[in-house]
Design an enzyme around this catalytic site. Sequence first.
Site, PDB file in Angstrom:
ATOM      1  NE  ARG A 128      -2.212 -11.028   6.337  1.00 57.04           N
ATOM      2  CZ  ARG A 128      -1.993 -11.989   5.699  1.00 57.04           C
ATOM      3  NH1 ARG A 128      -2.421 -11.965   4.329  1.00 57.04           N
ATOM      4  NH2 ARG A 128      -1.474 -13.082   6.048  1.00 57.04           N
TER       5      ARG A 128
ATOM      6  NE  ARG B 122       2.698  -6.428   2.229  1.00 55.46           N
ATOM      7  CZ  ARG B 122       3.059  -7.594   1.554  1.00 55.46           C
ATOM      8  NH1 ARG B 122       3.924  -7.619   0.999  1.00 55.46           N
ATOM      9  NH2 ARG B 122       2.527  -8.949   2.095  1.00 55.46           N
TER      10      ARG B 122
END
Length: 359
Positions: free
Chosen positions: A28, A32
């Site tokens: 990841r 975000r």
Amino acid sequence: MPPPLKNDRLLRALQRQPVEVTPIWLMRQAGRYLPEYRETRAKAGDFLTLCKTPDLACEVTLQPLARFPLDAAILFSDILTIPDAMGLGLYFSEGEGPVFERPVRTQANIAALGIPDPEESLRYVMDAVRLIRQELGGKVPLIGFAGSPWTLATYMVEGGSSKNFRYVKGLMFQQPLLMHQLLDKLAQAVTAYLNAQIAAGAQAVMIFDTWGGILTTRDYLDFSLRYLQQIVANLTRKYESQTIPVILFTKDGNEWLESMANSGCDAVGLDWKLPIATARARVGGKVALQGNLDPCVLYASPARIREEVATILASFGQGYGHVFNLGHGIHPHVNPEHVAVCVDAVHSLSRAYHVKENQ
């Protein structure tokens, strides 16, 4: 012909070849926690549009590489692209995660599933891979990925995320032959999907078995690892004279480390619960190891992050076959500056463990 790789240490480490420093990439790493990702995500409007727009998927894939000297890019996509292409009506619900409008729970449901053509219904992924390779310009290798058949099946049968896996385990226990039919179909689809990513430009591939760890040993070997082995056996392992390494990662799968190492893969990803020295002793040099910093360490001070990185590097010790990573994905609230500290620590502190290899 694409340009030669300027930094191929990830590919060398995955093949247990000497490197000058331990390579690092992070699960990841495009996500975000990066403000620029959040801006691009807002521009896309929703997560699926972000995944299905090659220009935007390329943009977010490259964002962490602009910030950090990582040793690989990983394709920005989602593991549920295959079941979405099978026509199950995927959407993402705020606070609930992925949801399928049409769960797969009967023999008729499974019989109706087709194997998606990666260059048709999943063309947007292949276009993203091609674009990312072009934009990388040989800076670092690109990792492609897919979800494991068992993990994809959990979402497809449950209809989304689950806490108790009522439907998928019910199908597995009550109608094991039907479950195997679904898993075999998914193994064929994952194989075709990953081979298409390799043809489009992926230089290594990873299979995420997110939910393998919910199974007993007997059921893991029969319903998960069996199909991982089937995929690995049918993947393109040489493309345009380059070896394509394969990484397997089963979350909460430390109990089956030896079995994964015997699957034919090149590397096994570890979560953060097992000391990497123990894992290295157990696999005996058969495969490379990827991992395994607890993602929550990135909430700590820079000094503590360096200390934890040093501990893992020392635990693996001298020699090759280690790719530094987290034991799972980066959390959304991590400070990007702490990621920079981690990457720098891996590169600076690992050099001492590779000196003898280069003399």
